[in-house]
Design an enzyme around this catalytic site. Structure first.
Site, PDB file in Angstrom:
ATOM      1  N   LYS A   1     -78.385 -17.650  53.280  1.00 26.02           N
ATOM      2  CA  LYS A   1     -77.029 -18.191  53.072  1.00 26.02           C
ATOM      3  C   LYS A   1     -77.098 -19.744  53.821  1.00 26.02           C
ATOM      4  O   LYS A   1     -77.178 -19.921  55.054  1.00 26.02           O
ATOM      5  CB  LYS A   1     -76.166 -17.508  54.136  1.00 26.02           C
ATOM      6  CG  LYS A   1     -74.589 -18.017  53.739  1.00 26.02           C
ATOM      7  CD  LYS A   1     -73.625 -17.594  54.910  1.00 26.02           C
ATOM      8  CE  LYS A   1     -73.406 -18.826  56.009  1.00 26.02           C
ATOM      9  NZ  LYS A   1     -72.994 -20.033  55.367  1.00 26.02           N
TER      10      LYS A   1
ATOM     11  N   ALA B   1     -72.922 -21.193  70.012  1.00 24.33           N
ATOM     12  CA  ALA B   1     -71.813 -20.039  69.950  1.00 24.33           C
ATOM     13  C   ALA B   1     -71.892 -19.130  68.900  1.00 24.33           C
ATOM     14  O   ALA B   1     -71.603 -17.928  69.158  1.00 24.33           O
ATOM     15  CB  ALA B   1     -70.450 -20.844  69.900  1.00 24.33           C
TER      16      ALA B   1
ATOM     17  N   GLU C   1     -82.407 -20.159  66.669  1.00 21.58           N
ATOM     18  CA  GLU C   1     -82.668 -21.694  66.828  1.00 21.58           C
ATOM     19  C   GLU C   1     -81.260 -22.330  66.940  1.00 21.58           C
ATOM     20  O   GLU C   1     -80.652 -22.462  66.002  1.00 21.58           O
ATOM     21  CB  GLU C   1     -83.440 -22.182  65.575  1.00 21.58           C
ATOM     22  CG  GLU C   1     -84.825 -21.511  65.415  1.00 21.58           C
ATOM     23  CD  GLU C   1     -85.658 -21.851  66.564  1.00 21.58           C
ATOM     24  OE1 GLU C   1     -85.618 -22.780  67.371  1.00 21.58           O
ATOM     25  OE2 GLU C   1     -86.701 -20.901  66.656  1.00 21.58           O
TER      26      GLU C   1
ATOM     27  N   CYS D   1     -80.955 -31.279  65.768  1.00 22.46           N
ATOM     28  CA  CYS D   1     -80.739 -30.436  66.905  1.00 22.46           C
ATOM     29  C   CYS D   1     -81.746 -31.114  67.992  1.00 22.46           C
ATOM     30  O   CYS D   1     -81.278 -30.734  69.295  1.00 22.46           O
ATOM     31  CB  CYS D   1     -80.986 -28.998  66.618  1.00 22.46           C
ATOM     32  SG  CYS D   1     -82.720 -28.887  65.828  1.00 22.46           S
TER      33      CYS D   1
ATOM     34  N   GLU E   1     -72.859 -30.364  73.628  1.00 25.49           N
ATOM     35  CA  GLU E   1     -73.529 -30.619  72.594  1.00 25.49           C
ATOM     36  C   GLU E   1     -72.617 -31.572  71.757  1.00 25.49           C
ATOM     37  O   GLU E   1     -71.689 -31.023  71.185  1.00 25.49           O
ATOM     38  CB  GLU E   1     -74.154 -29.825  71.718  1.00 25.49           C
ATOM     39  CG  GLU E   1     -74.956 -30.143  70.496  1.00 25.49           C
ATOM     40  CD  GLU E   1     -75.604 -29.194  69.761  1.00 25.49           C
ATOM     41  OE1 GLU E   1     -74.811 -28.225  69.413  1.00 25.49           O
ATOM     42  OE2 GLU E   1     -76.720 -29.329  69.033  1.00 25.49           O
TER      43      GLU E   1
HETATM   44  P1  NDP Z   1     -72.942 -23.126  62.808  1.00 26.44           P
HETATM   45  O1  NDP Z   1     -73.425 -22.227  63.891  1.00 26.44           O
HETATM   46  O2  NDP Z   1     -71.696 -23.313  62.779  1.00 26.44           O
HETATM   47  O3  NDP Z   1     -73.462 -22.461  61.521  1.00 26.44           O
HETATM   48  C1  NDP Z   1     -74.719 -22.484  61.123  1.00 26.44           C
HETATM   49  C2  NDP Z   1     -74.952 -21.602  59.883  1.00 26.44           C
HETATM   50  O4  NDP Z   1     -74.046 -20.365  60.428  1.00 26.44           O
HETATM   51  C3  NDP Z   1     -73.735 -21.902  58.682  1.00 26.44           C
HETATM   52  O5  NDP Z   1     -74.538 -21.654  57.519  1.00 26.44           O
HETATM   53  C4  NDP Z   1     -72.650 -21.082  59.072  1.00 26.44           C
HETATM   54  O6  NDP Z   1     -71.690 -20.696  57.879  1.00 26.44           O
HETATM   55  C5  NDP Z   1     -73.197 -19.778  59.547  1.00 26.44           C
HETATM   56  N1  NDP Z   1     -72.289 -19.054  60.457  1.00 26.44           N
HETATM   57  C6  NDP Z   1     -71.029 -19.495  60.914  1.00 26.44           C
HETATM   58  N2  NDP Z   1     -70.550 -18.565  61.588  1.00 26.44           N
HETATM   59  C7  NDP Z   1     -71.316 -17.406  61.450  1.00 26.44           C
HETATM   60  C8  NDP Z   1     -71.310 -15.815  61.881  1.00 26.44           C
HETATM   61  N3  NDP Z   1     -70.304 -15.442  62.587  1.00 26.44           N
HETATM   62  N4  NDP Z   1     -72.132 -15.101  61.383  1.00 26.44           N
HETATM   63  C9  NDP Z   1     -73.236 -15.367  60.776  1.00 26.44           C
HETATM   64  N5  NDP Z   1     -73.401 -16.827  60.246  1.00 26.44           N
HETATM   65  C10 NDP Z   1     -72.187 -17.888  60.684  1.00 26.44           C
HETATM   66  O7  NDP Z   1     -73.672 -24.582  62.854  1.00 26.44           O
HETATM   67  P2  NDP Z   1     -73.590 -25.738  62.083  1.00 26.44           P
HETATM   68  O8  NDP Z   1     -73.812 -25.662  60.679  1.00 26.44           O
HETATM   69  O9  NDP Z   1     -72.469 -26.593  62.750  1.00 26.44           O
HETATM   70  O10 NDP Z   1     -74.874 -26.452  62.712  1.00 26.44           O
HETATM   71  C11 NDP Z   1     -75.163 -27.360  63.941  1.00 26.44           C
HETATM   72  C12 NDP Z   1     -75.749 -26.661  64.984  1.00 26.44           C
HETATM   73  O11 NDP Z   1     -76.795 -26.267  64.396  1.00 26.44           O
HETATM   74  C13 NDP Z   1     -75.682 -27.372  66.039  1.00 26.44           C
HETATM   75  O12 NDP Z   1     -75.643 -26.750  67.229  1.00 26.44           O
HETATM   76  C14 NDP Z   1     -77.287 -27.790  66.222  1.00 26.44           C
HETATM   77  O13 NDP Z   1     -77.674 -27.985  67.352  1.00 26.44           O
HETATM   78  C15 NDP Z   1     -77.840 -26.446  65.527  1.00 26.44           C
HETATM   79  N6  NDP Z   1     -79.176 -26.547  65.080  1.00 26.44           N
HETATM   80  C16 NDP Z   1     -80.322 -26.093  65.817  1.00 26.44           C
HETATM   81  C17 NDP Z   1     -81.535 -26.318  65.167  1.00 26.44           C
HETATM   82  C18 NDP Z   1     -82.762 -25.795  65.837  1.00 26.44           C
HETATM   83  O14 NDP Z   1     -83.735 -25.580  65.302  1.00 26.44           O
HETATM   84  N7  NDP Z   1     -82.683 -25.129  67.201  1.00 26.44           N
HETATM   85  C19 NDP Z   1     -81.521 -27.336  64.089  1.00 26.44           C
HETATM   86  C20 NDP Z   1     -80.519 -27.598  63.422  1.00 26.44           C
HETATM   87  C21 NDP Z   1     -79.305 -27.454  63.964  1.00 26.44           C
HETATM   88  P3  NDP Z   1     -70.728 -21.919  57.323  1.00 26.44           P
HETATM   89  O15 NDP Z   1     -71.333 -23.267  58.035  1.00 26.44           O
HETATM   90  O16 NDP Z   1     -70.935 -22.287  55.941  1.00 26.44           O
HETATM   91  O17 NDP Z   1     -69.416 -21.395  58.074  1.00 26.44           O
END
Ligand code: NDP
Length: 482
Positions: free
Chosen positions: A175, A231, A250, A284, A386
């Site tokens: 996804k 979160a 991650e 990130c 963040e």
């Molecule tokens: P989110 O946590 O909002 O979303 C990440 C993915 O999870 C999206 O595909 C999202 O869907 C999906 N998602 C949202 N809620 C749920 C749920 N309850 N269960 C399962 N999947 C869910 O993060 P962001 O997309 O806003 O990305 C930014 C974040 O990612 C930042 O905190 C960043 O630091 C972190 N990040 C970490 C990295 C690492 O390697 N440690 C690398 C890159 C980013 P949708 O958005 O379609 O609603």
């Protein structure tokens, strides 16, 4: 202009969602809707699980060389389509097209090629008990696994997850973020062209609550590899707590950058600016807390401000642009909210601080100036939460001990960078910093064989190289008595 309709990739076919419902996909540089994304539901998920389960027996027993051949064909196709994919990524995400091409699309192909090669070299352990027995470890694929990726490096992180999962013989339901679905859709077309057997990879689009959560909670999904916010990572942990799934998380970062007075000054200014503002600060790994040794503080801060003010901000589709748009209106509002908060907390904006109004095609785009803030202590929200945007803070420190204490004073623990010519100090700090990655006199220099991941709220588990191959397999010890 007619809207592009994105499709799910399910059982080898490109399909509309069962619900017939779509979400708007905006181009961040213009603020305009330009595509429609499927809002998938449980009905699509059930079909995807069935397709992935059906293809598992044959894919998992396909010889590793043949799996690698299909993956290499996919990598070839990404390279052949790199201009088209880079343009699509720049439009969908708002990142500069040259960054999309040289980082995102380059790495997407490299990820797939790396794991295609790795699986042909993968071996497992054997432990002899002298004169008693021999143990050997079998590593079998898990079955159907879920890969969930965020919007900041869309195809880069999508492929970083699915490549090892597929290479070891799992079948996958992936996804991508609903905010940046386009390149995963184009990638689905390339999977068909490459001859990836039907059902081996399934891509379901839609929001986290609608499809991400049901995917992680589905009882027949054996493992979840997730990259996203902390979160959301916590929600996934809680929702799957009783299911005994393998989880690789991650998550977010609030990464410290430690600049010592003995650093290579010009190079450090350039690289620290890049580490804070690459991809508009939406990586990130970006260094958003910059600590500078007292003696160098004024000079370094002035040079950093000057360097950042030279960044060419503009239309992501312009080859000269170095700094593009933020990914969405909601994210831009969040970032601007943090800039306001920083000032309420007593911070001084040294440069930036405002939404940027461009002209022409980009007049309604989500542009925010790269922003540097001084005068805040470490405990304030600006320095603890963040922001994930083009905002960093600068703080002075007096000695090595204080630098480490400030750097480690965070709930996050993803990455740190250290800038000093004193090799002894660099080793000492590398040992003391509580982060999964420490870069010394460099940033974002990646060897795909190395363990990648964070401590504390930045996640659990490691990706990359053998770590990823191990995560996506189940180890079984066989003990044979002589
Ligand atoms: P989110 O946590 O909002 O979303 C990440 C993915 O999870 C999206 O595909 C999202 O869907 C999906 N998602 C949202 N809620 C749920 C749920 N309850 N269960 C399962 N999947 C869910 O993060 P962001 O997309 O806003 O990305 C930014 C974040 O990612 C930042 O905190 C960043 O630091 C972190 N990040 C970490 C990295 C690492 O390697 N440690 C690398 C890159 C980013 P949708 O958005 O379609 O609603």
């Amino acid at each position: 202009m007619s809207l592009i309709t994105i499709k799910n990739y399910l059982g080898g076919q490109l399909l509309a969602p069962e619900s017939g419902t779509y979400l708007d996909d905006h181009e961040p540089a213009t603020g305009q809707v330009y595509a429609r994304t499927p809002q998938s539901s449980a009905a699509d998920l059930d079909q995807a699980v069935a397709a992935a389960e059906q293809s598992f027996p044959s894919w998992s027993t396909t010889p590793a060389e043949q799996r690698a051949q299909v993956l290499n064909r996919l990598a070839d196709l990404i390279e052949q389509n790199q201009d088209r994919l880079a343009r699509a990524e720049a439009i969908d995400n708002g990142k500069p097209i040259t960054l999309a091409k040289n980082v995102d699309i380059y790495r997407a192909a490299a990820n797939i090629r790396f794991f295609a090669q790795a699986i042909t070299q993968f071996s497992s352990e054997s432990h002899a008990m002298e004169n008693v027995a021999i143990n050997y470890t079998l590593r079998d694929p898990l079955g159907v696994v879920a890969c969930i990726s965020p919007w900041n490096l869309p195809l880069y992180l999508f492929t970083w997850k699915i490549a090892p999962a597929l290479a070891v013989g799992n079948t996958v339901i992936a996804k991508p973020s609903e905010i940046t679905p386009m390149t995963a859709y184009l990638f689905s077309e390339l999977c068909i062209e490459a001859g990836l057997p039907a059902g081996v990879l399934n891509v379901l689009h839609g929001t986290g609550p609608a499809i991400g959560a049901p995917l992680t909670e589905h009882p027949r999904i054996k493992a979840v590899s997730f990259t996203g916010g902390s979160a959301t990572g916590t929600l996934i942990k809680q929702a799957t707590a009783s299911q005994h799934k393998k989880l690789s998380l991650e998550l977010g970062g609030k990464n410290p950058t430690l600049v010592f007075a003995d650093c290579d000054f010009d190079r450090t200014v350039d690289e620290v600016a890049r580490s804070a503002f690459a991809n508009q600060g939406q990586i990130c790994l970006c260094g958003s807390r910059i600590y500078i040794e007292n003696d160098l503080y004024e000079r370094f801060t002035a040079a950093l401000v000057a360097r950042v003010e030279q960044l060419k901000i503009g239309d992501p589709l312009d080859e000269d642009t170095q700094f593009g748009a933020l990914v969405s209106q909601a994210h831009m509002d969040k970032v601007l909210g943090y800039i306001e908060l920083a000032q309420q907390e007593g911070g001084t904006v040294l440069t930036g601080g405002q939404r940027l109004q461009l002209s022409g095609r980009c007049a309604d785009g989500y542009f925010v100036q790269p922003t540097i803030i001084a005068g805040l202590d470490n405990a304030c929200r600006t320095n603890q939460e963040e922001i994930f945007g083009p905002v960093c803070t600068v703080q002075p420190f007096s000695d090595e001990q204080q630098a480490v204490a400030l750097a480690n004073d965070s709930e996050y623990g993803l990455a740190a960078s250290v800038w000093s010519q004193d090799i002894g100090r660099c080793h000492r700090l590398a040992k003391q910093l509580n982060t999964g990655i420490v870069w010394v006199n460099c940033w974002l220099l990646r060897d795909l064989r190395t363990p990648f991941g964070g401590m504390k709220a930045s996640g659990s588990g490691r990706e990359g190289g053998l770590e990823a191959l191990r995560f996506f397999t189940e180890a079984k010890n066989v003990c044979i008595k002589y």
